[in-house]
Scaffold this active site. Structure first.
Site, PDB file in Angstrom:
ATOM      1  CG  HIS A 122      -5.006  -2.879  -0.359  1.00 54.00           C
ATOM      2  ND1 HIS A 122      -4.375  -2.093  -1.412  1.00 54.00           N
ATOM      3  CD2 HIS A 122      -4.449  -2.711   0.888  1.00 54.00           C
ATOM      4  CE1 HIS A 122      -3.683  -1.320  -0.649  1.00 54.00           C
ATOM      5  NE2 HIS A 122      -3.504  -1.517   0.624  1.00 54.00           N
TER       6      HIS A 122
ATOM      7  CB  SER B  97      -0.984  -0.136   1.143  1.00 57.01           C
ATOM      8  OG  SER B  97      -1.915   0.935   1.009  1.00 57.01           O
TER       9      SER B  97
ATOM     10  CG  ASP C 241      -6.360  -3.098  -3.795  1.00 60.88           C
ATOM     11  OD1 ASP C 241      -7.255  -2.685  -3.176  1.00 60.88           O
ATOM     12  OD2 ASP C 241      -5.371  -2.654  -3.964  1.00 60.88           O
TER      13      ASP C 241
END
Length: 541
Positions: free
Chosen positions: A518, A264, A456
């Site tokens: 994610h 991320s 994601d």
């Protein structure tokens, strides 16, 4: 854990400010004038800012009092005496060591400004917590005594061959999310069930590597400070100091290969942290590669891929209707213009408006659907837990006094993600900065893996593929022209199972992992350990 939605939308900050006002008793709202330095600085910059950006900051000035409560505040803490720790490493002692080179010249054994840093170490009893019995563990703090910063870490030795297996640093994103969420939700040696019981993870990344989980920046997880860190570059020197002092205390790990991994917002962190390490000639950090999962690294190239991912072009059904998709297309030109301006100046005065506008116009429509931004296949049942109720269980377990005592924790409580840190980074302009520009210099020295779970939305695989293909470096054309090949399991009983696609050229590798959101290790634990182990062994690099 993940890229926090807290700072993603312009409306989120405004809504938070409005909520703060609503919760006050009637008539109790205090009218606080914006600090004069804000007016003075804005006046200096106005002549060079385009009209839209000037208007944005004028609104910010008007509503500045609403944003003040949103900035992160220091944590309650009690520092334990050095005598209560098993080891204390003084950065000043490390910095004072000089050695003689082959030609007779003298130089410091280890480079870097380390004088203000200390590392405190506690040997964690695995039996006391019930996590990975028989596996050596350490926890503690890196202290920057000059700026009152204290970063918490938790180290797990490899289950396999710790004398020879590599060492890996794991970083969650946010910015503002604790890496202990990655430990217990994704890739660590155990998870926590709803009854607060330890459940071993057979696919832990410490199966064949020793792993350090680090809570950073300060005031995240168990870390704390009286000050704050509000941009990625400021955190880089802390990471260098942590690793230097850790490997000084434990030289048995310093000779092994070292890798940095994360997900991320670590797409921002890792290029900076790796560059900081590689900038030092004399070091005890044997950095061999970096791995970034579902990262935000090059917003200018990644933001055009939000519409395709939300509108059915990413391999999953469309989440948005055609009208909303057209609206996103219409907003894109303005968004990209703002990001380009941010890239040119790297000033918060233009980077903040870029983030606020783009996140509202390009990401906002998806969030309004109620779908999980971290996995397009599911709804977000509870936004307060970032769509993953397991975080509440992890937080409850880590807040037990017995757990905090066993780890040597010095703060009063734990939270998985700190929204204030997220907003600090956003309002300092860090969100849209072009950290991908550091990657070409990394590729000259070490391999880089970019992997992405293909379900994601928030840091989707389309955007990550796009920026890796677009990156300007000597191997650009060969990498961009390379074909995607099937990625299959070769290491265990699932041999032959297709888990994704991979392309690689030179030191650069991209992977698409099927059926993962994610957090790839959460959704596809077997697949994640497979590619992780093979990457550490040197495949694709």
């Amino acid at each position: 854990m993940k890229l926090l939605m807290t700072g993603l939308l312009a409306s989120a900050a405004v809504a938070a400010a409005q909520e703060q006002q609503v919760l006050q008793a009637e008539g109790s709202a205090q009218q606080q004038p914006a600090p004069s330095i804000f007016d003075e600085t804005l006046k200096q910059f106005e002549s060079g800012l385009e009209e839209g950006i000037t208007h944005f900051w004028s609104e910010m000035k008007t509503n500045f009092k609403h944003y003040l409560p949103l900035i992160s505040v220091p944590k309650e803490h009690t520092r334990r005496a050095d005598s209560e720790w098993d080891h204390v490493v003084r950065g000043a002692d490390v910095e004072s060591v000089w050695v003689q080179g082959a030609n007779g010249e003298k130089h410091r054994e280890i480079d870097g400004k380390l004088q203000s840093y200390d590392l405190r170490v506690k040997a964690v009893d695995p039996a006391e917590l019930g996590i990975d019995p028989g596996v050596k563990q350490y926890s503690g703090y890196l202290d920057d005594n000059e700026t009152d910063k204290h970063l918490f870490y938790w180290f797990f030795e490899s289950r396999n061959d710790p004398k020879n297996d590599p060492v890996v640093l794991w970083l969650n994103g946010g910015p503002g999310c604790s890496s202990l969420t990655g430990l217990f939700l994704e890739l660590g040696p155990a998870t926590i069930d709803k009854n607060l019981k330890i459940v071993p993870n057979p696919y832990s990344w410490n199966s064949n590597a020793s792993v350090i989980f680090l809570d950073q920046p300060v005031n995240v997880g168990f870390s704390y400070s009286g000050s704050s860190v509000s941009d990625t570059v400021a955190a880089g020197k802390d990471i260098y100091a942590l690793l230097t002092l850790f490997f000084k205390q434990f030289p048995e790990y310093a000779t092994q290969d070292f890798h940095i991994s994360g997900e991320s917002y670590a797409g921002h962190y890792i290029p900076v942290f790796a560059s900081e390490i590689l900038s030092h000639k004399n070091t005890n950090i044997n950095l061999k590669s970096v791995l970034i999962g579902n990262g935000l690294t090059d917003p200018l190239t990644q933001y055009p891929q939000y519409r395709p991912m939300a509108c059915g072009d990413g391999g999953y059904p469309a989440v948005l209707d055609q009208g909303t998709c057209r609206s996103m297309d219409n907003s894109l030109e303005r968004c990209l213009s703002l990001i380009e301006t941010c890239y040119s100046s790297e000033s918060a005065w233009v980077c903040v408006p870029a983030a606020m506008y783009c996140n509202s116009a390009i990401i906002g429509p998806y969030q309004q659907t109620g779908m999980n931004p971290y996995d397009v296949r599911s709804k977000c049942e509870d936004m307060s837990s970032l769509c993953y109720p397991q975080l509440n269980t992890i937080t409850e377990w880590l807040n037990q006094k017995s757990v905090m005592k066993a780890l040597g924790v010095e703060v009063e409580s734990y939270e998985s993600c700190n929204g204030g840190i997220n907003r600090d980074f956003l309002f300092h302009g860090d969100w849209m900065k072009p950290y991908h520009r550091l990657v070409p210099s990394l590729l000259e020295k070490i391999p880089v893996l970019i992997y992405a779970g293909d379900a994601d939305f928030i840091c989707n695989w389309l955007g990550n593929l796009a920026w890796t293909n677009a990156l300007e470096w000597p191997g650009h054309k060969k990498f961009a022209d390379a074909k995607m090949n099937d990625l299959k399991i070769v290491d265990n009983k699932s041999k032959g199972k297709k888990i994704g696609q991979v392309k690689s050229s030179g030191n650069f590798t991209f992977m698409r992992i099927f059926g993962a959101g994610h957090m790839v290790p959460l959704n596809q634990p077997e697949a994640s350990l497979e590619f992780f182990n093979r990457w550490l062994r040197g495949e694709w690099r």
